[in-house]
Motif scaffolding. Structure first.
Motif, PDB file in Angstrom:
ATOM      1  N   LYS A 194       2.696 -10.473   8.289  1.00 50.86           N
ATOM      2  CA  LYS A 194       3.309 -10.090   7.023  1.00 50.86           C
ATOM      3  C   LYS A 194       3.701  -8.621   7.120  1.00 50.86           C
ATOM      4  O   LYS A 194       2.839  -7.764   7.311  1.00 50.86           O
ATOM      5  N   ASP A 196       2.830 -11.766  -0.109  1.00 47.68           N
ATOM      6  CA  ASP A 196       1.525 -11.774   0.566  1.00 47.68           C
ATOM      7  C   ASP A 196       0.910 -13.168   0.517  1.00 47.68           C
ATOM      8  O   ASP A 196       0.341 -13.649   1.498  1.00 47.68           O
ATOM      9  N   ALA A 245       2.705 -15.482   2.829  1.00 51.62           N
ATOM     10  CA  ALA A 245       2.212 -15.311   4.203  1.00 51.62           C
ATOM     11  C   ALA A 245       0.877 -16.022   4.369  1.00 51.62           C
ATOM     12  O   ALA A 245       0.618 -16.673   5.391  1.00 51.62           O
ATOM     13  N   VAL A 278      -1.732  -8.767   8.047  1.00 48.50           N
ATOM     14  CA  VAL A 278      -1.009  -8.191   6.910  1.00 48.50           C
ATOM     15  C   VAL A 278      -0.829  -6.703   7.182  1.00 48.50           C
ATOM     16  O   VAL A 278      -1.795  -5.948   7.199  1.00 48.50           O
ATOM     17  N   THR A 284       0.388  -3.061   6.154  1.00 41.16           N
ATOM     18  CA  THR A 284       0.595  -2.330   4.911  1.00 41.16           C
ATOM     19  C   THR A 284       0.454  -0.850   5.207  1.00 41.16           C
ATOM     20  O   THR A 284      -0.067  -0.470   6.268  1.00 41.16           O
ATOM     21  N   LYS A 317      -3.758  -8.059  -1.869  1.00 41.82           N
ATOM     22  CA  LYS A 317      -3.821  -8.376  -0.434  1.00 41.82           C
ATOM     23  C   LYS A 317      -5.089  -9.184  -0.139  1.00 41.82           C
ATOM     24  O   LYS A 317      -5.070 -10.119   0.653  1.00 41.82           O
ATOM     25  N   VAL A 320      -6.043  -6.952   7.827  1.00 41.75           N
ATOM     26  CA  VAL A 320      -5.151  -6.063   7.090  1.00 41.75           C
ATOM     27  C   VAL A 320      -5.046  -4.791   7.911  1.00 41.75           C
ATOM     28  O   VAL A 320      -6.053  -4.161   8.219  1.00 41.75           O
TER      29      VAL A 320
END
Ligand SMILES: [Zn+2]
Ligand SMILES: [Zn+2]
Lengths: 54, 264, 264, 54
Positions: B6, B173, B176, B189, B191, B230, B247
């Protein structure tokens, strides 16, 4: 003044009640939507999940 | 093992590192699916068109976009239009046989529509109708698997298509997460926030990785606001069958490869 | 036999008849590919954004869009973004498992880029650089055939992706021709002009159908302007391997089925 | 005044010659592009197909 469509109880409403507003019935606890004002009409509010998009 | 990456739509996030990493992974024989959002770009284009983005607050205090018909139109222009085409082209220029899809294409992302939201305005709770959003409940994993088998790298974005046939807004999110769950994949993910901090003021307390719902519970208890979304997506991915969720910092040099190596 | 249907982007064209017809064909087991343009919608969005669409004249008198970087951005927003997403959703709502693709996706439409054009301005011939257009030389027919075999109806639009990796403008009629040629398909070009008139002032002189380059020569000799582009696309389709080409009235009741039945 | 980069012939130019302008050489017939003015510089013009997009 209007009646709860769920339990029939009489509800006293504020003067500034608006279409679309959600009101809780003090008697049965049901969530009611104001679908019209003057005179006020109430319907059981739809159940909406708190969800969101991008 | 399939990897779902993502990438952010946020301005601060530079996709070049992610693009190079995806290219390296694909070159090494890994199956990758890229998912992207782009909410801030939607707001920018709305403003360029003279429209005002609208955000509403729900009774529990969550702030979210109100997606009316016009916003949905601009949403389509920006996400599957500009951002997806550009990211797909950028990946292709890096040697990846990328193929862009929105959730509408082939019924990739489907679920119930939400056409009304409860909002709090001036202390009153109200119902606002005309909302164009939905909840992803199903992923066309056959489509993704068949494209992956043919050597393509799907580049997926929202909207999803609602049960009533309408393209509607859905959180990228969570899109994903749904894709990773459907493919039993590892979800990364990216970010501009490097992860979830146990103490928000101390970067040393970074919680890097969660591979079970139990580990995520600890993360959830410390995550707030933006990161809360998230984390919710991560929970959904694991619940949905994803192998693990990381993440990671999008601005790291090799963000995806470091995340896969456990760097976070 | 595969059918490639080109639907217009022009405002006058109502896609509902075409959508219902595609649904009926697909329901009857026919493989369909839908191709669409949307140049007028690009101009409208440019104007909404405060930009002026630019048209230039070439030395031989052809008028065409000058596609600078900003125009290309809006082009992506409107064609693969809004129009493709909406048409795909509309087909899906009619029971078609539609899947939208631009020429960038999976390298569907590729060829050389044209980054400069010769234009005539104030009687002078000049070179204008910064053009974003290209010429489709190759179609990823494997991708389309594999999607058709899996039951999808591809909904194709421009941009194409140039050899330098950039998404660039290409004419949608010629994209449809290239797709029809690559799939040995029947090409049906729907337009608000019912066909090519041997005598432009007499609708009775309609030339309905051409199945060989020789028949098209006669059509070419009478076609002018806008229809000239359609005829050029038709020629390319037949040269490229298409089985036959019909230019048909988009506003007829069953435009595609009447065209297939020889109605034109 | 400038020379044709193709055949070397001297070309006389209008005063209002512009960068990007295409000029035909009267001697060899070559298509030349004005790539600079003051002083004028000429290069062989690129061959461009007449093609157009959507
Ligand atoms: Zn009650
Ligand atoms: Zn010369």
């Amino acid at each position: 003044m209007a009646n709860c469509p769920e339990c029939g109880a009489e509800l006293s409403l504020h003067d500034d009640v608006e279409t679309g507003e959600i009101i809780d019935c003090g008697t049965c606890g049901g969530e009611l939507e104001v679908v019209a004002t003057g005179p006020v009409e109430l319907e059981t509010a739809p159940e909406l999940e708190e969800d969101w998009g991008e | 093992m399939t990897v779902v990456v993502k990438v952010g739509g946020a301005r601060a996030v530079n996709p070049a590192g992610a693009v190079a990493d995806v290219a390296a992974l694909v070159d090494g024989g890994e199956d990758c699916v890229v998912v992207h959002g782009g909410s801030t770009a939607v707001d920018e284009t709305l403003e360029e068109l003279g429209d005002e983005p609208e955000y509403v607050e729900t009774p529990s205090g969550v702030v979210g976009r109100f997606t009316d018909e016009r916003t949905m139109e601009v949403f389509e222009m920006v996400l599957p239009g500009k951002l997806n085409t550009d990211l797909t082209a950028q990946l292709r220029a890096n040697g990846v046989d990328a193929l862009g899809l929105s959730g509408v294409d082939g019924g990739l992302l489907t679920g119930p529509r939400k056409s009304a939201v409860k909002v709090v305005e001036d202390g009153k709770t109200k119902i606002r109708r005309g909302e164009h959003s939905g909840k992803i409940e199903s992923v066309n994993d056959d489509l993704l698997e068949s494209l992956l088998a043919d050597g393509y790298t799907p580049v997926v974005t929202v909207p999803m298509v609602a049960d009533d046939g309408t393209p509607v807004n859905a959180d990228a999110d969570r899109a994903a997460a749904a894709v990773a769950g459907a493919l039993d994949a590892t979800l990364i993910v990216l970010t501009d926030v490097p992860g979830v901090l146990d103490d928000p003021d101390d970067p040393e307390t970074l919680i890097e990785r969660a591979t079970t719902p139990q580990e995520l519970e600890r993360v959830e208890s410390v995550a707030e606001g933006f990161m809360g979304k998230k984390v919710m997506a991560a929970t959904e991915a694991l619940d949905g069958g994803a192998a693990s969720v990381v993440v990671a910092d999008a601005n790291a040099e090799n963000p995806i490869r470091s995340a896969l190596d456990g760097g976070g």
